[in-house]
Design an enzyme around this catalytic site. Structure first.
Site, mmCIF file in Angstrom:
data_model
loop_
_atom_site.group_PDB
_atom_site.id
_atom_site.type_symbol
_atom_site.label_atom_id
_atom_site.label_comp_id
_atom_site.label_asym_id
_atom_site.label_seq_id
_atom_site.Cartn_x
_atom_site.Cartn_y
_atom_site.Cartn_z
ATOM 1 N N GLY A 11 0.830 -1.191 0.000
ATOM 2 C CA GLY A 11 0.000 0.000 0.000
ATOM 3 C C GLY A 11 0.865 1.242 0.000
ATOM 4 O O GLY A 11 1.987 1.237 -0.495
ATOM 5 N N CYS A 12 0.366 2.285 0.588
ATOM 6 C CA CYS A 12 1.074 3.568 0.656
ATOM 7 C C CYS A 12 2.455 3.391 1.276
ATOM 8 O O CYS A 12 2.583 2.825 2.358
ATOM 9 C CB CYS A 12 0.243 4.546 1.483
ATOM 10 S SG CYS A 12 1.113 6.052 1.920
ATOM 11 N N PHE A 13 3.486 3.898 0.617
ATOM 12 C CA PHE A 13 4.816 3.710 1.178
ATOM 13 C C PHE A 13 5.059 4.545 2.422
ATOM 14 O O PHE A 13 5.946 4.234 3.214
ATOM 15 C CB PHE A 13 5.938 3.855 0.155
ATOM 16 C CG PHE A 13 5.978 5.073 -0.728
ATOM 17 C CD1 PHE A 13 5.572 6.321 -0.311
ATOM 18 C CD2 PHE A 13 6.464 4.949 -2.015
ATOM 19 C CE1 PHE A 13 5.646 7.423 -1.138
ATOM 20 C CE2 PHE A 13 6.554 6.043 -2.869
ATOM 21 C CZ PHE A 13 6.135 7.291 -2.420
#
Length: 180
Positions: A11-13
């Protein structure tokens, strides 16, 4: 033993970076992009979803302190590997769950970790294992984003902070001491 690297997409880093910055034995966490076709993609290009890249983190770790297997188990505990091309409200292939092995041994370990994770979930694991053909670092402003912006950024307050609290509670025995 010499340090090794692992490249993971969960997902979002910003979320993934914040989680792994806390892990004992992880010496460096870098946000970046892997799995796509565009050379040197930018954040803006990846966000559109047309480059094929996933937001990833590249971990440098000491295998004498933490094994690749343990990192993968933490990875599966830090995100929902049953959501296809999304994590929460972040939707698109750039937010997919993926492992990018650096060696045949890491690929075998990834397959075993997916099987372990499958035993812990009531829905199928959709995490892919993809070849690491290239990895591109994200722009500098993404580096340590949560540490720098977490108290002021609405996304960090609503998404990253709760995920990090849950992770810290679940895996306290594998984390670096927190500042008081």
């Amino acid at each position: 033993m010499a340090e090794q690297q692992a490249t993971l997409a969960g997902g979002c880093f910003w979320c993934t970076e914040a989680v792994f910055n806390d892990v004992i034995g992880v010496t460096k966490v870098e946000s970046g992009y892997a799995g796509g076709t565009t050379v040197n993609p930018t954040y803006k290009e990846v966000c559109v979803g047309d480059t094929g890249h996933a937001e990833t983190v590249r971990l440098t770790f000491d295998p004498d302190v933490i094994s690749y297997d343990n990192l993968l188990d933490l990875f599966f505990g830090a995100h929902d590997p049953t959501q296809l091309n999304r994590q929460g409200n972040d939707i698109g292939t750039q937010y997919r769950s993926a492992i990018f092995p650096h060696s045949p041994e890491q690929e075998a370990a990834a397959r075993a970790a997916i099987a372990r994770a499958g035993a812990d979930h009531d829905r199928p694991i959709v995490t892919t294992i993809e070849p690491l053909t290239a990895w591109y670092p994200a722009e500098d402003y993404h580096r340590d984003y949560f540490d720098r912006e977490g108290d002021n950024n609405p996304y960090c307050i609503a998404v990253v902070a709760p995920k990090l609290r849950k992770f810290r509670k679940s895996f306290a025995n594998m984390l670096k001491p927190q500042d008081a």
